[in-house]
Each structure stands twice: as C-alpha cells, then as structure tokens.
Scaffold this active site. Structure first.
Site, PDB file in Angstrom:
ATOM      1  N   LYS A  41      16.342  -7.113  -7.554  1.00 25.37           N
ATOM      2  CA  LYS A  41      15.891  -7.363  -6.218  1.00 25.37           C
ATOM      3  C   LYS A  41      14.697  -6.442  -6.019  1.00 25.37           C
ATOM      4  O   LYS A  41      14.317  -5.735  -7.078  1.00 25.37           O
ATOM      5  CB  LYS A  41      16.950  -6.508  -5.446  1.00 25.37           C
ATOM      6  CG  LYS A  41      17.223  -5.120  -5.604  1.00 25.37           C
ATOM      7  CD  LYS A  41      18.386  -4.524  -5.177  1.00 25.37           C
ATOM      8  CE  LYS A  41      18.700  -3.211  -5.684  1.00 25.37           C
ATOM      9  NZ  LYS A  41      19.969  -2.727  -4.995  1.00 25.37           N
ATOM     10  N   ARG A 134      28.258   1.103   4.380  1.00 25.52           N
ATOM     11  CA  ARG A 134      27.174   0.500   4.663  1.00 25.52           C
ATOM     12  C   ARG A 134      27.498  -0.869   4.658  1.00 25.52           C
ATOM     13  O   ARG A 134      28.241  -1.013   5.870  1.00 25.52           O
ATOM     14  CB  ARG A 134      26.207   0.505   3.467  1.00 25.52           C
ATOM     15  CG  ARG A 134      24.666   0.428   3.594  1.00 25.52           C
ATOM     16  CD  ARG A 134      23.918   0.926   2.341  1.00 25.52           C
ATOM     17  NE  ARG A 134      24.187  -0.284   1.153  1.00 25.52           N
ATOM     18  CZ  ARG A 134      23.621  -0.076  -0.005  1.00 25.52           C
ATOM     19  NH1 ARG A 134      22.787   0.761  -0.331  1.00 25.52           N
ATOM     20  NH2 ARG A 134      23.693  -0.887  -0.926  1.00 25.52           N
ATOM     21  N   HIS A 166      30.639  -1.347  -3.674  1.00 27.10           N
ATOM     22  CA  HIS A 166      29.630  -0.593  -4.194  1.00 27.10           C
ATOM     23  C   HIS A 166      29.924   1.103  -4.181  1.00 27.10           C
ATOM     24  O   HIS A 166      30.282   1.303  -3.022  1.00 27.10           O
ATOM     25  CB  HIS A 166      28.534  -0.848  -3.425  1.00 27.10           C
ATOM     26  CG  HIS A 166      26.979  -0.557  -3.943  1.00 27.10           C
ATOM     27  ND1 HIS A 166      26.738  -0.658  -5.151  1.00 27.10           N
ATOM     28  CD2 HIS A 166      25.930  -0.088  -3.380  1.00 27.10           C
ATOM     29  CE1 HIS A 166      25.527  -0.135  -5.453  1.00 27.10           C
ATOM     30  NE2 HIS A 166      25.098   0.070  -4.380  1.00 27.10           N
ATOM     31  N   ARG A 222      26.963  -4.639 -12.362  1.00 29.75           N
ATOM     32  CA  ARG A 222      25.635  -4.938 -11.985  1.00 29.75           C
ATOM     33  C   ARG A 222      24.732  -3.699 -12.069  1.00 29.75           C
ATOM     34  O   ARG A 222      24.823  -2.610 -11.665  1.00 29.75           O
ATOM     35  CB  ARG A 222      25.882  -4.971 -10.231  1.00 29.75           C
ATOM     36  CG  ARG A 222      26.954  -5.911  -9.849  1.00 29.75           C
ATOM     37  CD  ARG A 222      26.828  -6.002  -8.377  1.00 29.75           C
ATOM     38  NE  ARG A 222      27.022  -4.739  -7.535  1.00 29.75           N
ATOM     39  CZ  ARG A 222      28.281  -3.979  -7.306  1.00 29.75           C
ATOM     40  NH1 ARG A 222      29.466  -4.806  -7.425  1.00 29.75           N
ATOM     41  NH2 ARG A 222      28.162  -2.776  -6.752  1.00 29.75           N
ATOM     42  N   TYR A 266      -9.067  16.458   0.000  1.00 33.03           N
ATOM     43  CA  TYR A 266      -9.104  16.720   1.601  1.00 33.03           C
ATOM     44  C   TYR A 266      -8.269  17.766   1.768  1.00 33.03           C
ATOM     45  O   TYR A 266      -6.983  18.347   1.122  1.00 33.03           O
ATOM     46  CB  TYR A 266      -8.291  15.666   2.258  1.00 33.03           C
ATOM     47  CG  TYR A 266      -8.879  14.308   2.228  1.00 33.03           C
ATOM     48  CD1 TYR A 266     -10.423  14.332   2.684  1.00 33.03           C
ATOM     49  CD2 TYR A 266      -8.481  13.062   1.729  1.00 33.03           C
ATOM     50  CE1 TYR A 266     -10.999  13.109   2.803  1.00 33.03           C
ATOM     51  CE2 TYR A 266      -8.833  11.664   1.529  1.00 33.03           C
ATOM     52  CZ  TYR A 266     -10.293  11.831   2.393  1.00 33.03           C
ATOM     53  OH  TYR A 266     -10.960  10.589   2.537  1.00 33.03           O
ATOM     54  N   CYS A 313      -5.341  11.078  -2.305  1.00 29.58           N
ATOM     55  CA  CYS A 313      -5.713  10.130  -1.554  1.00 29.58           C
ATOM     56  C   CYS A 313      -5.477   8.732  -1.381  1.00 29.58           C
ATOM     57  O   CYS A 313      -4.531   8.351  -2.070  1.00 29.58           O
ATOM     58  CB  CYS A 313      -7.510  10.322  -1.484  1.00 29.58           C
ATOM     59  SG  CYS A 313      -8.158  11.904  -1.696  1.00 29.58           S
ATOM     60  N   ASP A 315      -6.991   5.969  -2.045  1.00 28.30           N
ATOM     61  CA  ASP A 315      -7.695   5.204  -3.510  1.00 28.30           C
ATOM     62  C   ASP A 315      -7.801   5.862  -4.260  1.00 28.30           C
ATOM     63  O   ASP A 315      -8.029   5.334  -5.448  1.00 28.30           O
ATOM     64  CB  ASP A 315      -8.980   4.652  -3.090  1.00 28.30           C
ATOM     65  CG  ASP A 315      -9.115   4.100  -1.602  1.00 28.30           C
ATOM     66  OD1 ASP A 315      -8.155   3.375  -1.140  1.00 28.30           O
ATOM     67  OD2 ASP A 315      -9.812   4.679  -0.706  1.00 28.30           O
TER      68      ASP A 315
HETATM   69  C1  LIG Z   1      20.615  -2.168  -6.133  1.00 25.24           C
HETATM   70  C2  LIG Z   1      22.340  -2.597  -6.470  1.00 25.24           C
HETATM   71  C3  LIG Z   1      22.880  -2.412  -7.570  1.00 25.24           C
HETATM   72  C4  LIG Z   1      22.111  -1.708  -8.984  1.00 25.24           C
HETATM   73  O1  LIG Z   1      21.989  -0.328  -8.797  1.00 25.24           O
HETATM   74  P1  LIG Z   1      21.509   0.351  -9.856  1.00 25.24           P
HETATM   75  O2  LIG Z   1      21.896   2.002  -9.618  1.00 25.24           O
HETATM   76  O3  LIG Z   1      20.003   0.182 -10.043  1.00 25.24           O
HETATM   77  O4  LIG Z   1      22.221  -0.048 -11.177  1.00 25.24           O
HETATM   78  C5  LIG Z   1      24.117  -2.825  -7.808  1.00 25.24           C
HETATM   79  N1  LIG Z   1      24.645  -3.429  -6.609  1.00 25.24           N
HETATM   80  C6  LIG Z   1      24.412  -3.256  -5.462  1.00 25.24           C
HETATM   81  C7  LIG Z   1      25.082  -3.920  -4.363  1.00 25.24           C
HETATM   82  C8  LIG Z   1      22.899  -3.109  -5.288  1.00 25.24           C
HETATM   83  O5  LIG Z   1      22.427  -2.997  -4.042  1.00 25.24           O
END
Ligand SMILES: *Cc1c(COP(=O)(O)O)cnc(C)c1O
Length: 381
Positions: A41, A134, A166, A222, A266, A313, A315
């Site tokens: 992602k 979430r 998660h 994951r 700055y 800054c 740039d």
């Molecule tokens: C982004 C994400 C992951 C990956 O998490 P990492 O900590 O980068 O391994 C796994 N599962 C879900 C649902 C996520 O949103």
C-alpha cells in the site's frame, strides 16, 4: 563511487526487497506452512508499488496486500495476477471492478457484505476488530456478522475466503493488548466455525508480530515494513538480516565559508559558534524531508555525518561541512542502508520523533525514483 544520476533521487534496490522477502518466508516456514503477504500500500511505502510487487512475487510472496481498491486495480493493470487482498473499501466503491479483477475484498459490516454480495461472485475476507478500535466488526456484532456471511455464502452469492484482524502494539511485546487480541481472535475463529464458516486463511500478524510473536502467525502473515528492510520494533526485534531497500541522495549545489556568529536559514534558528563551512543540499519539505529535521538530523557527505543547520526549507536545506569545501556535485546521502556510516531511515525517524514508516512513505515530491537491482548490476548504490 559515481554520483547520483539526478539532482536528487530515491534509489530502491529490488534485490534487497527480494532478499527480505526470502528471509521472512524462511522465518515463518520454520513451524509449518505459513503464507506470506507482502503489503505494498501507499506506493509500496514510498518504494514504488508495482516494482516492489513484482520483486516480492519473484521472491516467493504468496499474497500482496493493499489498502484501497484503486491500488489493487493498479496492480492488476500492471500485470499482477496473484492472490491480492484489499481492506479499505467504502460504500460506493466499484466492487464489481474488484471482483472482475480477481481482487479479494474485506468486509467490516453486514451492510458492506450485502453491498459486495450484490455484485455476485465476490471472494470476501471478514475483518474483526479485536481491540484496535479502527476498522472491522465490533465484538458485539460478530455473531450477526458471521451469520450474515454464512447465509450469503450458502446462497452462493459470496465466498468467504478469510478471517482476520490487526494488532494494536505488536512492536511492544509486553503490551497487554497483544495477549488480549490473540485471545479475542481465537474466540472469533470459534464463533465463525460455529456459524459454519470455513475460511481458507486466518491472519493477524504484521511485521512486528511476524518477528516477535510466532503464536500469532496462523495461516498467513502480512509484512509491510520488514519487506522494505526496516525494523518494525527498533531495539526489540531479533536481528534477522533485513536490508533497507531505499537510499535517498542528492548532489551538493554549493559550499561556502561562514564566519562565527552568522545565522543559517529562515529565522536564524542556528548560529555558527565558530568559523565553519556550509553546504546547500537541494531537497526540502517539498520532497517530503520533515521540516522538523532542522537542527536535529544529519546527512552523509564525503565519509562524514554532517548535521543539518537551521530550518529545512521547501526546496533546500543547509548542512555544516566543518571547514571542508567539497565541490558542487558531490554526493550527499540523506539516508540509506547504513553500510558506509550514512544515516538510516530509522536514524531520521529518531531525529524527528516519528517512525521509519513515515520517513520512507512521505519522501518523494520532486525526487526521481529509480529502481536498481544490486544482484544484477553488481552495484548497490
Ligand atoms: C499496513 C498494514 C500491514 C503491514 O504492517 P507492517 O507493520 O508494515 O508490517 C498489515 N496489515 C494491515 C491491515 C495494514 O494496514
């Protein structure tokens, strides 16, 4: 060493990605057949989604994971045909396009299940909220959620392929949420079974849990950040030989002397305590360099760490060259794998009080991104 090909660039080593994927696959295969989903992602955490996806598949990634349906469809358009899950759809998304492209969708609620089922033929994974508060079905809703999914499956309108959740704090192994979530997830699995569901894959672990919590591996892990070679739990993770894939570098625009007492950038938030020299680096917050790095982070110029002086800054930024006057065009490494002593994305994260995820994902803007393959080209930089 040759200088950067561009004024300023992101160089991503796909050989490092493949190396990391192989390490992670080996790690989870120790206790049996666990599949690996590589999470790509947010444009592959800034590394280039399509290129990283192809490298990950090459190295044996069983699945790819993305947040949005648009990301999933972009992967299909780029020629990826393997198992692919997306998990951040919303009412009104083009579920039909996802189903036609063979993308597995995630449902969080009965309403979403029904909307997906209306398309016909969808492969759906169910997400349960085990404590993150979430996305995902809330605990009180699990029985109704599973019953609805089973009924739709019995009616031949969807196939329920997965059940997942998660973690809240898998980067903190002693955090009480870890045990509580794993127990809640097992409870969800039992309830789903009672409802007659038989998902092909159940999964809970992200990178940190993959490294630190084998009991959470289930059928699949994951992994995002570990794929990119960054440590998901700095100071806690076992060293497993991951290699950072991203290097950000630029060519010095100029260097010059300044006298003791002169202010830099700055607002003059830094004054030279003694005569010194400074160098101009042509990247700034327009490239995603955190403005908070002013007076805190360092870059690598001519074999030394050079602290950023004054504000970053839009740039450009200014570094202290401690009396040296390197030629314009000299290579400046903002961060990389750390082999030569250059800062890493983790060093930057610590300097600006964030996590390496944010450093690599936000870097970009006008930087040119180039993919190299150290195994093929015989060069890592
Ligand atoms: C982004 C994400 C992951 C990956 O998490 P990492 O900590 O980068 O391994 C796994 N599962 C879900 C649902 C996520 O949103």
């Amino acid at each position: 060493m040759t200088g950067p090909a561009h004024r300023a660039e992101i160089v991503v080593d796909l050989a490092a990605v493949r190396h990391n994927v192989r390490i992670l696959k080996d790690l989870v295969s120790v206790d049996g057949p666990v599949q690996l989903m590589v999470v790509v992602k947010a444009d592959g955490y800034g590394h280039g989604m399509v290129e990283v996806a192809a490298a990950a598949r090459d190295a044996g990634a069983d699945w790819l994971g993305v947040a949005t349906l648009d990301e999933a469809l972009a992967l299909r358009a780029a020629g990826d045909h393997g198992p692919l899950l997306c998990w951040l759809t919303a009412t009104g998304d083009d579920y039909a396009a996802g189903v036609a492209a063979g993308v597995e969708l995630t449902a969080y609620s009965v309403a979403e299940l029904e909307e997906i089922a209306a398309v016909g033929g969808a492969r759906v994974q169910l997400k349960v909220d085990t404590g993150l508060s979430r996305g995902g079905a809330a605990r009180d809703d699990w029985p109704a959620f599973f019953a609805a999914a089973a009924a739709l499956e019995d009616a031949g309108r969807i196939t329920v392929t997965g059940l997942w959740s998660h973690f809240v704090a898998s980067d903190e192994p002693a955090h009480p949420a870890n045990d509580a979530q794993e127990a809640a997830f097992r409870e969800a699995l039992a309830l789903a079974e009672e409802a007659g569901l038989e998902p092909e894959v159940t999964h809970l672990a992200n990178s940190a849990a993959t490294l630190l919590r084998p009991s959470s591996h289930f059928d699949l892990v994951r992994c995002g950040i570990a794929t990119y070679g960054l440590d998901p739990a700095p100071g806690t993770s076992p060293r497993i030989g991951l290699r950072p894939a991203m290097t950000v570098r630029a060519r010095l625009v100029m260097s010059k002397a300044i006298a003791a007492g002169e202010g830099v950038s700055y607002g003059h938030t830094w004054y030279a305590g003694e005569d010194t020299t400074v160098g101009l680096v042509p990247v700034g917050y327009g490239e995603g360099v955190p403005r908070a790095a002013g007076n805190t982070a360092s870059v690598w110029v001519e074999d030394s760490l050079r602290p950023i002086r004054g504000r970053v800054c839009m740039d450009q930024l200014v570094v202290d060259l401690h009396g040296e006057l390197p030629r314009p065009g000299t290579e400046v490494v903002l961060f990389g794998p750390g082999d030569l002593g250059e800062p890493t994305a983790q060093d930057w994260a610590e300097a600006v009080d964030t996590i390496s995820y944010e450093i690599v994902t936000r870097i970009g803007g006008r930087l040119v991104r180039r993919h190299v393959d150290a195994e093929v080209e015989g060069t890592t930089r």
